[in-house]
Motif scaffolding. Structure first.
Motif, PDB file in Angstrom:
ATOM      1  N   LEU A 160       0.745  -1.330   0.141  1.00  0.00           N
ATOM      2  CA  LEU A 160       0.049   0.064  -0.272  1.00  0.00           C
ATOM      3  C   LEU A 160       1.023   1.537  -0.161  1.00  0.00           C
ATOM      4  CD1 LEU A 160      -2.823  -1.010   2.865  1.00  0.00           C
ATOM      5  CD2 LEU A 160      -2.362  -1.708   0.139  1.00  0.00           C
ATOM      6  N   VAL A 161       0.798   2.453  -0.803  1.00  0.00           N
ATOM      7  CA  VAL A 161       1.503   3.220  -0.977  1.00  0.00           C
ATOM      8  C   VAL A 161       0.160   4.362  -0.078  1.00  0.00           C
ATOM      9  CG1 VAL A 161       2.144   5.269  -1.957  1.00  0.00           C
ATOM     10  CG2 VAL A 161       2.166   3.854  -2.855  1.00  0.00           C
ATOM     11  N   THR A 162       1.466   4.747   1.501  1.00  0.00           N
ATOM     12  CA  THR A 162       0.514   5.231   2.565  1.00  0.00           C
ATOM     13  C   THR A 162       0.730   6.505   2.633  1.00  0.00           C
ATOM     14  OG1 THR A 162       1.571   3.799   4.077  1.00  0.00           O
ATOM     15  CG2 THR A 162      -0.038   3.651   4.035  1.00  0.00           C
ATOM     16  N   PHE A 163       1.593   6.817   1.704  1.00  0.00           N
ATOM     17  CA  PHE A 163       1.558   8.619   1.754  1.00  0.00           C
ATOM     18  C   PHE A 163       2.745   8.699   0.140  1.00  0.00           C
ATOM     19  CE2 PHE A 163       4.345  12.279   1.722  1.00  0.00           C
ATOM     20  CZ  PHE A 163       3.572  13.474   2.900  1.00  0.00           C
ATOM     21  N   SER A 164       1.869   9.605   0.182  1.00  0.00           N
ATOM     22  CA  SER A 164       2.267  10.274  -1.729  1.00  0.00           C
ATOM     23  C   SER A 164       2.109  12.094  -0.991  1.00  0.00           C
ATOM     24  CB  SER A 164       1.664   9.835  -2.824  1.00  0.00           C
ATOM     25  OG  SER A 164       2.251  10.492  -3.796  1.00  0.00           O
ATOM     26  N   GLY A 165       3.167  13.024  -1.145  1.00  0.00           N
ATOM     27  CA  GLY A 165       3.086  14.413  -1.161  1.00  0.00           C
ATOM     28  C   GLY A 165       3.898  15.062  -0.689  1.00  0.00           C
ATOM     29  N   SER A 166       4.381  15.839  -0.492  1.00  0.00           N
ATOM     30  CA  SER A 166       5.231  17.172  -0.279  1.00  0.00           C
ATOM     31  C   SER A 166       5.954  16.813   1.368  1.00  0.00           C
ATOM     32  CB  SER A 166       4.655  18.919  -0.205  1.00  0.00           C
ATOM     33  OG  SER A 166       4.382  18.726   1.218  1.00  0.00           O
ATOM     34  N   TRP A 167       7.015  16.835   0.789  1.00  0.00           N
ATOM     35  CA  TRP A 167       7.423  16.931   2.348  1.00  0.00           C
ATOM     36  C   TRP A 167       7.551  18.094   3.641  1.00  0.00           C
ATOM     37  CZ3 TRP A 167      11.103  14.762   5.118  1.00  0.00           C
ATOM     38  CH2 TRP A 167      11.957  15.827   6.061  1.00  0.00           C
TER      39      TRP A 167
END
Length: 249
Positions: A160-167
């Motif tokens: 599962l991709v459980t985080f995708s976003g900015s630093w």
């Protein structure tokens, strides 16, 4: 969500190898260096996503076929990009795209991008994944939620991709308590806008939150107007060295 916490104990162990999940570089004609680097011996790759044209496209692309073939010949797992549209796209549309990926590019599995997160959507996602496993034996299935979904999704796919976003969001992110019931190799984090001086901090967060498949880049989405994953980070050699030599473990 009540099952979120910022104090979960780290679950990464010394026998879990951190590696890259490549969300999908630009077309091989646009990003030839990026695709070439992926076959460099010793690069710690878990898998690479092939996204021809927001999916497999309407016809076979010989350049993408060649790029995928080089990766597979090098022993790298290639996943086809399937857009679920947060559950809006129909089952038939998604499966049709999957068949084209199999027929044209012989992919090793799929990334279901923009995957739903709610419990109510779980049966349909399970149906899709079951069908994908039927058309691609031993296919590797990644659900691209981008955030923590209902815990039931963890029983549905390989990762599962459980985080995708900015630093800026990642460095203050919290992890779901239920992830402690699963090993780090089940989770992926994609983070854009990571400055070079903060690479080690980002790696520590991934270890602490229990994700062994990562992709960090210094490129940003420029307020949602650009795809930060299309090109290689400026510190590619450095992060390959850090992970490949086990520094991040």
């Amino acid at each position: 969500m009540p099952y979120l916490t910022s104090t979960k104990a780290g679950t990464a162990s010394t026998d879990v190898r951190t590696g890259f999940g490549i969300p999908g570089y630009a077309h091989p004609l646009v990003a030839p260096t990026e695709w070439g680097e992926l076959t460099r011996p010793g690069t710690p790759l878990h898998w690479v996503v092939l996204n021809v044209a927001d999916g497999p496209g309407s016809r076979l692309d010989p350049h993408c076929l060649e790029a995928a073939g080089r990766l597979r010949n090098a022993g790298v797992r290639v996943l086809g990009h399937l857009d679920t549209g947060h559950g809006v796209r129909t089952f038939g549309e998604v499966i049709s795209d999957a068949h084209r990926y199999i027929d044209w590019y012989r992919v090793d599995g799929f990334l279901l991008d923009r995957c739903p997160t709610e419990r109510v959507s779980l049966p349909e996602v399970r149906r899709t994944v079951t069908t994908l496993r039927g058309i691609r034996d031993d296919g590797h299935i990644v659900l691209g939620h981008g955030t923590h979904p209902h815990p039931g999704y963890a029983e549905t796919a390989d990762q599962l991709v459980t985080f995708s976003g900015s630093w800026s969001d990642y460095r203050w992110s919290q992890v779901a308590e239920w992830t402690a019931d699963h090993p780090p190799e089940r989770f992926c984090h994609f983070v854009h806008g990571v400055p070079r001086p903060h690479l080690e901090e980002a790696l520590r967060i991934a270890r602490w939150q229990g994700a062994s498949t990562i992709y960090f880049t210094d490129h940003t989405d420029r307020g949602g107007r650009a795809d930060p994953w299309e090109t290689m980070p400026g510190y590619w050699d450095e992060i390959v060295s850090r992970i490949g030599t086990g520094v991040s473990e």
